[in-house]
Motif scaffolding. Structure first.
Motif, PDB file in Angstrom:
ATOM      1  N   GLY A  50       0.786  -1.301  -0.084  1.00 12.42           N
ATOM      2  CA  GLY A  50      -0.201  -0.070   0.011  1.00 12.42           C
ATOM      3  C   GLY A  50       0.955   1.302  -0.062  1.00 12.42           C
ATOM      4  O   GLY A  50       0.512   2.221  -0.526  1.00 12.42           O
ATOM      5  N   PHE A  51       2.024   1.118   0.758  1.00 13.49           N
ATOM      6  CA  PHE A  51       2.816   2.711   0.760  1.00 13.49           C
ATOM      7  C   PHE A  51       3.574   2.566  -0.394  1.00 13.49           C
ATOM      8  O   PHE A  51       3.862   3.679  -0.835  1.00 13.49           O
ATOM      9  N   ALA A  52       3.853   1.566  -0.887  1.00 13.86           N
ATOM     10  CA  ALA A  52       4.663   1.726  -2.337  1.00 13.86           C
ATOM     11  C   ALA A  52       3.814   2.350  -3.435  1.00 13.86           C
ATOM     12  O   ALA A  52       4.190   3.125  -4.294  1.00 13.86           O
ATOM     13  N   LEU A 117      -5.498   0.184   0.660  1.00 15.71           N
ATOM     14  CA  LEU A 117      -4.817   1.041   1.434  1.00 15.71           C
ATOM     15  C   LEU A 117      -3.774   2.105   0.506  1.00 15.71           C
ATOM     16  O   LEU A 117      -3.869   3.208   0.897  1.00 15.71           O
ATOM     17  N   GLY A 118      -3.516   1.554  -0.566  1.00 12.59           N
ATOM     18  CA  GLY A 118      -2.771   2.501  -1.344  1.00 12.59           C
ATOM     19  C   GLY A 118      -3.409   3.882  -1.995  1.00 12.59           C
ATOM     20  O   GLY A 118      -2.845   4.804  -2.231  1.00 12.59           O
ATOM     21  N   ALA A 119      -4.670   3.617  -2.152  1.00 11.85           N
ATOM     22  CA  ALA A 119      -5.531   4.768  -2.365  1.00 11.85           C
ATOM     23  C   ALA A 119      -5.596   5.928  -1.501  1.00 11.85           C
ATOM     24  O   ALA A 119      -5.316   7.030  -1.595  1.00 11.85           O
ATOM     25  N   TYR A 120      -5.516   5.357  -0.057  1.00 17.92           N
ATOM     26  CA  TYR A 120      -5.657   6.400   0.855  1.00 17.92           C
ATOM     27  C   TYR A 120      -4.334   6.925   1.253  1.00 17.92           C
ATOM     28  O   TYR A 120      -4.100   7.928   1.640  1.00 17.92           O
ATOM     29  N   VAL A 121      -3.230   5.950   1.228  1.00 18.72           N
ATOM     30  CA  VAL A 121      -1.742   6.596   1.223  1.00 18.72           C
ATOM     31  C   VAL A 121      -1.586   7.828   0.125  1.00 18.72           C
ATOM     32  O   VAL A 121      -0.660   8.403   0.419  1.00 18.72           O
ATOM     33  N   LEU A 170      -3.099   5.155   9.190  1.00 11.02           N
ATOM     34  CA  LEU A 170      -3.329   4.154   7.981  1.00 11.02           C
ATOM     35  C   LEU A 170      -2.558   2.719   8.399  1.00 11.02           C
ATOM     36  O   LEU A 170      -2.858   1.775   7.923  1.00 11.02           O
ATOM     37  N   LEU A 171      -1.365   2.856   9.143  1.00 12.30           N
ATOM     38  CA  LEU A 171      -0.877   1.733   9.557  1.00 12.30           C
ATOM     39  C   LEU A 171      -1.526   0.899  10.452  1.00 12.30           C
ATOM     40  O   LEU A 171      -1.817  -0.273  10.280  1.00 12.30           O
ATOM     41  N   CYS A 218      -1.811  -2.945  18.028  1.00  9.11           N
ATOM     42  CA  CYS A 218      -1.875  -1.440  17.351  1.00  9.11           C
ATOM     43  C   CYS A 218      -1.309  -0.309  18.258  1.00  9.11           C
ATOM     44  O   CYS A 218      -1.075   0.404  17.641  1.00  9.11           O
ATOM     45  N   PHE A 219      -1.810  -0.767  19.450  1.00  6.40           N
ATOM     46  CA  PHE A 219      -1.375   0.495  20.364  1.00  6.40           C
ATOM     47  C   PHE A 219      -0.010   0.778  20.425  1.00  6.40           C
ATOM     48  O   PHE A 219       0.505   1.929  20.389  1.00  6.40           O
ATOM     49  N   PRO A 220       1.119  -0.098  20.444  1.00  7.71           N
ATOM     50  CA  PRO A 220       2.547   0.334  20.256  1.00  7.71           C
ATOM     51  C   PRO A 220       2.825   0.929  19.063  1.00  7.71           C
ATOM     52  O   PRO A 220       3.791   1.908  18.951  1.00  7.71           O
ATOM     53  N   VAL A 221       2.144   0.735  17.698  1.00  8.44           N
ATOM     54  CA  VAL A 221       2.329   1.388  16.527  1.00  8.44           C
ATOM     55  C   VAL A 221       1.928   2.759  16.652  1.00  8.44           C
ATOM     56  O   VAL A 221       2.646   4.034  16.384  1.00  8.44           O
TER      57      VAL A 221
END
Length: 238
Positions: A50-52, A117-121, A170-171, A218-221
């Motif tokens: 997604g990030f790529a 995800l890529g669209a939102y990124v 987003l992550l 999720c919380f640590p991220v």
């Protein structure tokens, strides 16, 4: 209530049924641990994809010209308009019919999650890039850099710092959305929790445990991204 008073055994049975038991975890810990690992693999893989996609699409929409912006904008608007669940089911069930090649569940899940995800990124990247003052690009070009070099070495690093809070969200979405892969029988955390709950008839403990595991993922991220942003936010000012 009257039935419970007339039948004390029913009240005892209900009370016993609500007794917390860790036996489902003790007896199926390796099975569930593998499910957690698969959830992590799906999440990380879809993040990378997604990030790529998002960085490339967002950059091209910003600096690629009007027609490139329109073409890639259609992809972004399409992905944001179609539910992720529909994208996942289409890639797994319909897309193989179009290409004549079967797609395994892991590949379908990672592809659907990553493309969506890529669209939102991409939109986040585009917003970050346009937030950097135009004088930064002019200064980079004046130093002899090409347009792509200027974007890669001057504009994008500043924009990424500014976008950290949004990208961090987003992550987290990528981790949580991995649960949707359970609908095509990907053996991730939610799917395997359902399997164990069906065998042990202990849904309260198992689904509560699944909630806690997603929280621990999720919380640590969220906290790490927030802490990183607080430390380096000044580098994104221009």
């Amino acid at each position: 209530m009257a039935g419970v008073r007339q039948n004390p055994g029913l009240l005892i049975e209900r009370t016993l049924s609500m007794t917390i038991s860790l036996a489902p975890f003790a007896n199926n810990w390796f099975f569930l641990l593998k499910a957690v690992w698969i959830t992590v693999v799906i999440s990380l893989s879809s993040m990378l994809l997604g990030f790529a996609i998002g960085i490339v699409v967002g950059s091209l929409r910003t600096y690629g010209g009007k027609w490139v912006d329109r073409i890639l904008g259609f992809y972004v608007d399409t992905m944001r308009a179609i539910p992720l669940l529909v994208v996942l089911i289409w890639i797994y069930f319909a897309f193989p019919l179009a290409i004549g090649i079967s797609v395994n569940v892991m590949t379908a899940a990672i592809a659907a999650l990553g493309i969506h995800l890529g669209a939102y990124v991409a939109e986040t990247i585009r917003a970050g890039l346009t937030s950097v003052r135009r004088g930064q690009m002019s200064a980079a070009l004046a130093l002899g850099m090409s347009r792509m070099q200027a974007v890669r070495t001057v504009i994008l690093p500043q924009a990424l710092i500014r976008m950290l809070p949004s990208l961090g969200s987003l992550l987290i979405f990528a981790i949580k959305d991995s649960a949707i892969a359970s609908v095509i029988a990907v053996p991730e955390l939610l799917r395997q929790t359902q399997v164990v709950a069906g065998k042990t008839f202990r849904p309260f403990e198992l689904y509560t445990g699944a909630m806690l595991i997603y929280f621990l993922l999720c919380f640590p991220v969220a906290r790490s991204v927030d802490r990183l942003y607080r430390r380096i936010s000044f580098l994104g000012s221009s």
